[in-house]
Design a protein around this motif. Sequence first.
Motif, PDB file in Angstrom:
ATOM      1  N   ASP A   1      46.402  40.380  16.378  1.00 11.48           N
ATOM      2  CA  ASP A   1      45.981  39.140  15.413  1.00 11.48           C
ATOM      3  C   ASP A   1      45.487  39.857  14.241  1.00 11.48           C
ATOM      4  OD1 ASP A   1      45.899  36.954  17.335  1.00 11.48           O
ATOM      5  OD2 ASP A   1      43.825  37.297  17.906  1.00 11.48           O
ATOM      6  N   LYS A   2      44.816  40.913  14.197  1.00 12.10           N
ATOM      7  CA  LYS A   2      44.603  41.672  12.859  1.00 12.10           C
ATOM      8  C   LYS A   2      44.814  43.268  13.304  1.00 12.10           C
ATOM      9  CE  LYS A   2      40.585  39.152  11.017  1.00 12.10           C
ATOM     10  NZ  LYS A   2      39.144  39.250  10.544  1.00 12.10           N
ATOM     11  N   ILE A   3      45.294  43.776  12.138  1.00 13.15           N
ATOM     12  CA  ILE A   3      45.665  45.430  12.051  1.00 13.15           C
ATOM     13  C   ILE A   3      45.223  45.885  11.002  1.00 13.15           C
ATOM     14  CG2 ILE A   3      47.990  44.627  11.619  1.00 13.15           C
ATOM     15  CD1 ILE A   3      48.566  47.482  13.348  1.00 13.15           C
ATOM     16  N   ARG A   4      44.692  46.971  11.050  1.00 12.29           N
ATOM     17  CA  ARG A   4      44.389  47.692   9.685  1.00 12.29           C
ATOM     18  C   ARG A   4      44.170  49.300   9.982  1.00 12.29           C
ATOM     19  NH1 ARG A   4      39.561  50.137   9.776  1.00 12.29           N
ATOM     20  NH2 ARG A   4      37.814  49.162  10.986  1.00 12.29           N
ATOM     21  N   ALA A   5      44.465  50.068   9.077  1.00 15.71           N
ATOM     22  CA  ALA A   5      44.574  51.646   9.104  1.00 15.71           C
ATOM     23  C   ALA A   5      43.164  51.981   9.468  1.00 15.71           C
ATOM     24  CB  ALA A   5      45.090  52.374   8.001  1.00 15.71           C
ATOM     25  N   VAL A   6      43.002  52.946  10.350  1.00 14.90           N
ATOM     26  CA  VAL A   6      41.711  53.618  10.521  1.00 14.90           C
ATOM     27  C   VAL A   6      41.232  54.300   9.353  1.00 14.90           C
ATOM     28  CG1 VAL A   6      40.613  55.548  11.704  1.00 14.90           C
ATOM     29  CG2 VAL A   6      41.751  53.734  12.958  1.00 14.90           C
TER      30      VAL A   6
ATOM     31  N   PHE B   1      40.957  51.061  19.001  1.00 14.75           N
ATOM     32  CA  PHE B   1      41.577  52.040  18.306  1.00 14.75           C
ATOM     33  C   PHE B   1      42.903  52.533  19.097  1.00 14.75           C
ATOM     34  CE2 PHE B   1      37.343  52.164  16.898  1.00 14.75           C
ATOM     35  CZ  PHE B   1      37.541  51.945  15.475  1.00 14.75           C
ATOM     36  N   PHE B   2      44.042  52.602  18.284  1.00 16.13           N
ATOM     37  CA  PHE B   2      45.338  53.056  18.789  1.00 16.13           C
ATOM     38  C   PHE B   2      45.944  54.194  18.033  1.00 16.13           C
ATOM     39  CE2 PHE B   2      44.707  49.164  21.373  1.00 16.13           C
ATOM     40  CZ  PHE B   2      44.945  49.560  22.729  1.00 16.13           C
ATOM     41  N   LEU B   3      46.952  54.714  18.444  1.00 17.39           N
ATOM     42  CA  LEU B   3      47.822  55.585  17.630  1.00 17.39           C
ATOM     43  C   LEU B   3      49.111  54.793  17.908  1.00 17.39           C
ATOM     44  CD1 LEU B   3      48.238  58.293  15.997  1.00 17.39           C
ATOM     45  CD2 LEU B   3      49.410  58.810  18.297  1.00 17.39           C
ATOM     46  N   ILE B   4      49.581  54.497  16.589  1.00 16.93           N
ATOM     47  CA  ILE B   4      51.245  53.661  16.683  1.00 16.93           C
ATOM     48  C   ILE B   4      52.185  54.730  16.711  1.00 16.93           C
ATOM     49  CG2 ILE B   4      52.887  52.692  15.155  1.00 16.93           C
ATOM     50  CD1 ILE B   4      50.770  51.312  13.448  1.00 16.93           C
ATOM     51  N   ARG B   5      52.545  54.706  18.341  1.00 18.16           N
ATOM     52  CA  ARG B   5      53.725  55.600  18.739  1.00 18.16           C
ATOM     53  C   ARG B   5      55.214  55.362  18.000  1.00 18.16           C
ATOM     54  NH1 ARG B   5      51.075  59.165  21.638  1.00 18.16           N
ATOM     55  NH2 ARG B   5      49.885  58.413  23.252  1.00 18.16           N
ATOM     56  N   ARG B   6      55.422  54.112  18.098  1.00 17.55           N
ATOM     57  CA  ARG B   6      56.786  53.586  17.763  1.00 17.55           C
ATOM     58  C   ARG B   6      56.509  52.289  16.985  1.00 17.55           C
ATOM     59  NH1 ARG B   6      57.514  55.956  22.289  1.00 17.55           N
ATOM     60  NH2 ARG B   6      57.489  53.962  23.503  1.00 17.55           N
ATOM     61  N   VAL B   7      57.444  51.781  16.036  1.00 14.18           N
ATOM     62  CA  VAL B   7      57.133  50.614  15.284  1.00 14.18           C
ATOM     63  C   VAL B   7      58.587  50.209  14.932  1.00 14.18           C
ATOM     64  CG1 VAL B   7      56.503  51.443  13.197  1.00 14.18           C
ATOM     65  CG2 VAL B   7      55.886  49.054  13.761  1.00 14.18           C
TER      66      VAL B   7
ATOM     67  N   GLN C   1      35.069  56.935  12.192  1.00 14.09           N
ATOM     68  CA  GLN C   1      34.453  57.904  12.976  1.00 14.09           C
ATOM     69  C   GLN C   1      35.137  57.996  14.126  1.00 14.09           C
ATOM     70  OE1 GLN C   1      30.164  57.659  12.828  1.00 14.09           O
ATOM     71  NE2 GLN C   1      30.443  59.409  11.556  1.00 14.09           N
ATOM     72  N   VAL C   2      36.689  57.853  14.033  1.00 13.27           N
ATOM     73  CA  VAL C   2      37.279  57.907  15.498  1.00 13.27           C
ATOM     74  C   VAL C   2      37.472  59.389  15.972  1.00 13.27           C
ATOM     75  CG1 VAL C   2      39.606  57.308  16.296  1.00 13.27           C
ATOM     76  CG2 VAL C   2      38.585  55.688  14.783  1.00 13.27           C
ATOM     77  N   ASP C   3      37.582  59.785  16.976  1.00  8.38           N
ATOM     78  CA  ASP C   3      37.858  60.975  17.369  1.00  8.38           C
ATOM     79  C   ASP C   3      39.178  61.163  17.627  1.00  8.38           C
ATOM     80  OD1 ASP C   3      37.956  63.568  18.630  1.00  8.38           O
ATOM     81  OD2 ASP C   3      36.694  63.095  20.528  1.00  8.38           O
ATOM     82  N   ILE C   4      39.860  62.048  16.936  1.00  4.59           N
ATOM     83  CA  ILE C   4      41.103  61.995  16.899  1.00  4.59           C
ATOM     84  C   ILE C   4      41.714  62.621  18.062  1.00  4.59           C
ATOM     85  CG2 ILE C   4      41.559  64.567  16.101  1.00  4.59           C
ATOM     86  CD1 ILE C   4      43.746  63.136  14.101  1.00  4.59           C
ATOM     87  N   ASN C   5      41.083  63.561  18.788  1.00  2.00           N
ATOM     88  CA  ASN C   5      41.534  64.102  20.016  1.00  2.00           C
ATOM     89  C   ASN C   5      41.897  63.050  21.292  1.00  2.00           C
ATOM     90  OD1 ASN C   5      40.570  66.339  18.968  1.00  2.00           O
ATOM     91  ND2 ASN C   5      38.788  66.987  20.318  1.00  2.00           N
ATOM     92  N   ALA C   6      41.274  61.919  21.289  1.00  2.00           N
ATOM     93  CA  ALA C   6      41.536  60.863  22.092  1.00  2.00           C
ATOM     94  C   ALA C   6      42.946  60.235  21.854  1.00  2.00           C
ATOM     95  CB  ALA C   6      40.584  59.756  22.056  1.00  2.00           C
TER      96      ALA C   6
ATOM     97  N   ASN D   1      52.836  57.059  14.223  1.00  2.00           N
ATOM     98  CA  ASN D   1      51.910  58.228  14.184  1.00  2.00           C
ATOM     99  C   ASN D   1      50.561  57.911  13.331  1.00  2.00           C
ATOM    100  OD1 ASN D   1      52.991  60.295  16.064  1.00  2.00           O
ATOM    101  ND2 ASN D   1      54.731  60.437  14.627  1.00  2.00           N
ATOM    102  N   MET D   2      50.520  56.779  12.956  1.00  2.00           N
ATOM    103  CA  MET D   2      49.387  56.304  12.294  1.00  2.00           C
ATOM    104  C   MET D   2      48.324  55.697  13.208  1.00  2.00           C
ATOM    105  SD  MET D   2      49.862  53.263   9.446  1.00  2.00           S
ATOM    106  CE  MET D   2      48.431  52.630   8.469  1.00  2.00           C
ATOM    107  N   LEU D   3      46.897  55.944  12.784  1.00  2.00           N
ATOM    108  CA  LEU D   3      45.953  55.503  13.373  1.00  2.00           C
ATOM    109  C   LEU D   3      45.445  54.115  13.176  1.00  2.00           C
ATOM    110  CD1 LEU D   3      43.395  58.511  14.222  1.00  2.00           C
ATOM    111  CD2 LEU D   3      44.671  56.985  15.995  1.00  2.00           C
ATOM    112  N   VAL D   4      45.296  53.114  14.097  1.00  2.00           N
ATOM    113  CA  VAL D   4      44.808  51.899  13.536  1.00  2.00           C
ATOM    114  C   VAL D   4      43.907  51.167  14.497  1.00  2.00           C
ATOM    115  CG1 VAL D   4      47.283  51.190  12.608  1.00  2.00           C
ATOM    116  CG2 VAL D   4      46.941  50.763  15.137  1.00  2.00           C
ATOM    117  N   LYS D   5      43.289  50.300  13.733  1.00  2.00           N
ATOM    118  CA  LYS D   5      42.354  49.159  14.702  1.00  2.00           C
ATOM    119  C   LYS D   5      43.027  48.105  14.889  1.00  2.00           C
ATOM    120  CE  LYS D   5      37.362  47.859  14.839  1.00  2.00           C
ATOM    121  NZ  LYS D   5      36.163  47.848  14.304  1.00  2.00           N
ATOM    122  N   ILE D   6      42.874  47.443  15.973  1.00  2.00           N
ATOM    123  CA  ILE D   6      43.605  46.534  16.372  1.00  2.00           C
ATOM    124  C   ILE D   6      42.741  45.455  17.058  1.00  2.00           C
ATOM    125  CG2 ILE D   6      45.082  45.604  18.265  1.00  2.00           C
ATOM    126  CD1 ILE D   6      46.924  47.006  16.447  1.00  2.00           C
TER     127      ILE D   6
END
Lengths: 315, 315, 315, 315, 315, 315
Positions: free
Chosen positions: F87-92, F19-25, F97-102, F66-71
Amino acid sequence: MTEKKNWNELKSGESLVAFFLIRRVETKTTAGGNRYLDIVLGDAGGEITARMWDCKQEDETLYQSNMLVKIKGSIAEWQGKRQVKIDKIRAVVEDDQVDINAFIPVAPYSPEAMYAELLQYLSGMENVKLRETVQLLLTEAGEKLLIHPAAVQNHHALRSGLLYHTLTMLKAGEKLADVYTFLDKDLLYAGIMLHDVAKLDEIDANALGIATEYTVEGQLLGHIVQGIKKIEKAAGKAGLDEETSLLLQHMLLSHHYEPEYGSPKRPMFPEAEILHYLDIIDARMFDMQKALNETEPGNFSDKLWTLNNRRLYKR
Amino acid sequence: MTEKKNWNELKSGESLVAFFLIRRVETKTTAGGNRYLDIVLGDAGGEITARMWDCKQEDETLYQSNMLVKIKGSIAEWQGKRQVKIDKIRAVVEDDQVDINAFIPVAPYSPEAMYAELLQYLSGMENVKLRETVQLLLTEAGEKLLIHPAAVQNHHALRSGLLYHTLTMLKAGEKLADVYTFLDKDLLYAGIMLHDVAKLDEIDANALGIATEYTVEGQLLGHIVQGIKKIEKAAGKAGLDEETSLLLQHMLLSHHYEPEYGSPKRPMFPEAEILHYLDIIDARMFDMQKALNETEPGNFSDKLWTLNNRRLYKR
Amino acid sequence: MTEKKNWNELKSGESLVAFFLIRRVETKTTAGGNRYLDIVLGDAGGEITARMWDCKQEDETLYQSNMLVKIKGSIAEWQGKRQVKIDKIRAVVEDDQVDINAFIPVAPYSPEAMYAELLQYLSGMENVKLRETVQLLLTEAGEKLLIHPAAVQNHHALRSGLLYHTLTMLKAGEKLADVYTFLDKDLLYAGIMLHDVAKLDEIDANALGIATEYTVEGQLLGHIVQGIKKIEKAAGKAGLDEETSLLLQHMLLSHHYEPEYGSPKRPMFPEAEILHYLDIIDARMFDMQKALNETEPGNFSDKLWTLNNRRLYKR
Amino acid sequence: MTEKKNWNELKSGESLVAFFLIRRVETKTTAGGNRYLDIVLGDAGGEITARMWDCKQEDETLYQSNMLVKIKGSIAEWQGKRQVKIDKIRAVVEDDQVDINAFIPVAPYSPEAMYAELLQYLSGMENVKLRETVQLLLTEAGEKLLIHPAAVQNHHALRSGLLYHTLTMLKAGEKLADVYTFLDKDLLYAGIMLHDVAKLDEIDANALGIATEYTVEGQLLGHIVQGIKKIEKAAGKAGLDEETSLLLQHMLLSHHYEPEYGSPKRPMFPEAEILHYLDIIDARMFDMQKALNETEPGNFSDKLWTLNNRRLYKR
Amino acid sequence: MTEKKNWNELKSGESLVAFFLIRRVETKTTAGGNRYLDIVLGDAGGEITARMWDCKQEDETLYQSNMLVKIKGSIAEWQGKRQVKIDKIRAVVEDDQVDINAFIPVAPYSPEAMYAELLQYLSGMENVKLRETVQLLLTEAGEKLLIHPAAVQNHHALRSGLLYHTLTMLKAGEKLADVYTFLDKDLLYAGIMLHDVAKLDEIDANALGIATEYTVEGQLLGHIVQGIKKIEKAAGKAGLDEETSLLLQHMLLSHHYEPEYGSPKRPMFPEAEILHYLDIIDARMFDMQKALNETEPGNFSDKLWTLNNRRLYKR
Amino acid sequence: MTEKKNWNELKSGESLVAFFLIRRVETKTTAGGNRYLDIVLGDAGGEITARMWDCKQEDETLYQSNMLVKIKGSIAEWQGKRQVKIDKIRAVVEDDQVDINAFIPVAPYSPEAMYAELLQYLSGMENVKLRETVQLLLTEAGEKLLIHPAAVQNHHALRSGLLYHTLTMLKAGEKLADVYTFLDKDLLYAGIMLHDVAKLDEIDANALGIATEYTVEGQLLGHIVQGIKKIEKAAGKAGLDEETSLLLQHMLLSHHYEPEYGSPKRPMFPEAEILHYLDIIDARMFDMQKALNETEPGNFSDKLWTLNNRRLYKR
């Protein structure tokens, strides 16, 4: 000039013949010790890097920034970016009939038309000696007035910018004098026509009307003090009375209004006060119109340095 | 002048003959409709109000403030305060041999001695045309330079104050140039001698060397711009090269250093920089010495307006 | 040191033995996981990047910026730029007899000669206890005073800069006290000698006399407050009277003049006022001379940050 | 003290016995050459002019402003205004049991109670050596701390004002430290207790706790620098570690926050930051409460100099 | 009203019947305990003190400053100055047909004529809902708009000053929009008509159109914020689109331009920018014309507070 | 989420699910003309560049900063740096159950707990209509209040930052009101709860509580003016008396204190004054605590832009 439209679309290897403005130029040396010109070329469509590998010694001084040239060459690719490999380069000549508008920012009216309109205002002045004082300085300015910019970087930094700025202020000044009827129109017109005339001496501009740098005298004294000295002399020749000459000199001295912008004295009579506001209003309207032209409706412009970093809103 | 020492001690009814400076004078009218002069007289011993009841029309314009007069009259008392009832009044004449030092603040050296010393500095200048430029302006200044004050209210607002201020700066400038040997002494001396020369045109002073008010040109342009115009002309006459003339003009333009004190440009070479500091140091030393002379050891002076409201400590 | 002249001309592959100052050094890791030193070396001839591939753990802490080293290696080429491949490196030792002037900016006189001259001024002071107060603090400063710079980045940021700055101010102060004879020379000299003495505690400098950073105390209190505390103690030991000690402390407190430059009080007596001007004049002359040395006649320098972004004109 | 209530209502000729505070006193001379005291007397009911015609030489130095006296005399009328003709005057003595509150502004709590509460905070400090440092300086302050005002003119310019100001800041500081729990309470308390302690040395106050003037040291250095020197010494005696001593000194140095208000450094850690805000909040609340007490509901106060000329609104 | 011309020439004892404006009025008490009114009366000819000895309790509240009254009385003399002894006094009534111009400063055109001209501009607006928004607020303003001043002390502090100021700005705005043709005239006119409309709520004025004081809401919020709230409501009622409403509110918010003059945001589009300059130009022209009307040719005016203490020069 | 810990250690070629936050795209184009996404991914462990080569047109608008994604992808190496080949990306989605604090900075307490505490303060208010006014605006704010940040860049620019800031101020305000007992707690609480409520309208934030940009209304008017308009309306609905409504509006208007920070009026009563200090103290404590958390003991932090470029000292 069909080519010009195309250079953005040319692929690596394709050849190119086009007119450009040299924006920046530098002489560099290859690892092998050969000197070459590293040039940034530009036109209305943008900028592209170019290299002239076989460069003679005279080329190094001949080709300067802000010069119009004709280029023959081809598109190459280097580190993933397109650049121009120059085969031939020469300065643009009259016969090329290049339209300068495509290369540099110019005032929206022809210099000749604007100058004619300015002379209308001049000939309408009733105070004969004041008119002669202005006339002397316009004559002294000569051809340069037709194309000189009003600034190096700020508002009206365009070909014929000084003339355009002066004329628009005359129009607005005429209007305000219709509302505030106690203003002395002659004095106001003289102040407007001369307020920036010493920018011709403060700022060097090339034959295209692009400001290149400040002159030594411009840096040591500035156009306000330079202008006052010019008026003193011209008024003396024209036989203008001492009081009116002083008032006109004061108008120059005070037209930047704030000490930190170059005016050691604030305006001490209404015509000097109005001169300042006409100047700043014209600068602001120019900068705002320019920024909003580049902004989409419903959006804000970038931060504008000349407007205290404001961002403008475009309806 | 034995009388002068005494007027403070005279009682009501006693007669008085003395020299005074008129500090302020006003024409008033009695309830009965008669006009009289209401005068404040002063000398080193202080001030006293005086009235001249039988006053002719010409007296009203003849007697002005800052004029030296001889008074014959007597002490009267009005509302608990002593005042002088004037019987006779006339302007002081040469034969009275009045020592002006007793009436107004004057420089501590004779103007002739100071001027001679200044000419020493002038004759030591090696750049002939620069020296001639200065010489032309000193000649133009003429006699006025001997007694003119340097200010209306501030530092060196005393008879011959301008000359005294200039000479002291020359002395200090000579010294600093011995430490900072890369300074061009000729340029520095020229800058010092001319930096305030246009105060002769900016400030009106009377025959005693007391500043009376700013001239119209002084208010509209100020001594910095006035001085630059003077240098431009004198340099032209003397055939001074353009660069040196420009540098000298820049020294005038920048010597107040801060825009809000009248300098649109800050000094751009060392001689201009030093000129500023010599000027401010001399002003500060003058003001501080004056204030401390009026302060008791171990105490603080009053707040001094010219020194940012500082109070000075007297050891 | 014949080699030093040559490294600029060496071609790829040629070997090199030379002395350098380490300007910057960083430990990096190769893709393969090996650690190496990435160094920027410098001397009077400029800067060059160097790499030391076989680097032991102790090397990483041993070689720091602003250290003089002897290098043995060869010229390599990487991404079109030349760099040094280091084979051997060691710290310079006394026996190398390296002339430090070739590597860092130093004052134009030897520290010993300058210190001897400073002691002349000290021994000329007539107020015995004031002299002892200064003597105590100079003794406390010890060797550091000989090479310490006067600043991290600003004026006199050179080896022995603090001593050079202090001595020049003493010379200029002596001169001005000849013109403004009411100044107390002893107090003025003491103020000059101590005004920046706490920079020894405010700024850390290495053995070469290069400022490295501000100390914790320097950042939390600053050299003005640190200096006042030093004077208080030294004056106590020397038995200096309370009033003179206070005056000296006030001179330190006020010598930056403006609150925003660190002085909560403005000078309240002439010696404190002059101290400020001597300080600023010496800083300005230093900065201006330095900038003009790097400017061609008839041209303007770059914008100078320490001079309010002014550009200086070189005759 | 029944008389005191009445003097406003007494008619010309009636006799008077009352306690007053001397607000201003001056020795004057009658036309007949006799010296007399011209006094302004005051109490909670206002001010009245008084004259003591038969005045001995010792009276001229004995009776000073801000002194409590007992007066016996009568009401006279002069130029339409009532004044007191003094027959007898003497300084108030202990036995008179005069309530000082009726004559000067005092803190709302007794100094003894406030001091006891301050000691509570002190004894709660856990850092022993920091507590001892504060203890040493409180002991050194001694009795003066009980009645000293916190200012000559500004906020807390009242008897025991310094103690009252310090105690209220301790209370508020304790509260904020409950919210911002990362704050070091010991350091904060020490900073509060010492932040103005050198006002005892900066401001002279008389036995009533009325500030009379700034001391010489106060003017030359100011309570911030004076306080830092005191802490340095006390910390040394108490064996406080160098870092904590520095932090405490920095808190003093920075507590006025802005350079132009006397702090050359801004706070560099949270306790120093909070100290500043506690100080300014307590000053503002004091000034506002005082001004609103004198304002009618629904109205605005006069312009308040200490509050940037704001006018306050009273609900 | 022949009498009015004469009161300056009347002698002690002569009787007087005249109209006056009460400038200041105070109730005082004689030594004998009788209450009387101490009044300063004024008309175009100047001011004179008056006393009404037999004054009933209701008179004390009835007669207020800035009220027009008819006086019957006689000239008396007190302490060498003439004053009026009032026998009868009453408020002016319609039937007296007093010309208010003789007593207070008024705009140079009749309010009705100016209002009609303003409505012309209103009716020329093409954006119907924007016009209705303005219309609603003008209607709400009602009669007050006809006579309200634009300020308590500054420019246009005259009867109908707000209307006069607004109308002149409309005229100048119309003119400038002819030069800068990209300006939206509707938006500009709306901004001008509403920019100061909340001064009706910020400043209390009496029936004569003289500002008396700021209202509570005026002091707590100010006419800029008050005006924004009014526009928000009126725009809602008129159904104006959100964007135009916002732009109009922003024009109010930014029209003082500088934060320290009350505008937290600077203008972000050209119409807002021009609004500011129209406002300041009209204020400056008003103040300058007024000051020069009171200055002799060839002289300088007094220092003008509203113009940064400038002194103006009258040709 | 074991994968997340590992991506820093993965070698070229290894695969990755995280899981990642997209910082810039950014959408870019290859030399071959294919469009791809150039993304910077981040989590608590740092940032890494990623590329998604096969990108559909809808992807270009779907994936925003600023969007949370699974990579799902693998590590590649390009120009010596590691990057992710996607290879694959989708919105969380919720189920992840991602902990946003991270991924983003969040307030240290849960929004629900903080909101409950805030309501406690609200229910404690005694002035019923004032409480209802606040209640109305909180209700209007709705869910957004739970996660909205307090700033785009400055203090409390974290998820739920606005609520956290408001609650901490309430706590500190309650404490200070215990010391300064004349403060009106109801008014103070209302001011605190509403002082930044219009930031919900001034700043756009996404679903994660990250500020994205200023709204058009926010830029043209700002949250102070927006808040005043909200209060005016809510107070009207709640039937709050005019005076209290005005006071509350004034508290908003003045809470930035200085004109250049957006407050055209300074606080005119104690509750408004305290509101300002509570606001600034909470901002300062937040910024200082944050900076010191990132600083080693005995060291100084970097220069902090929000604290006038101060460097903080960490004990």
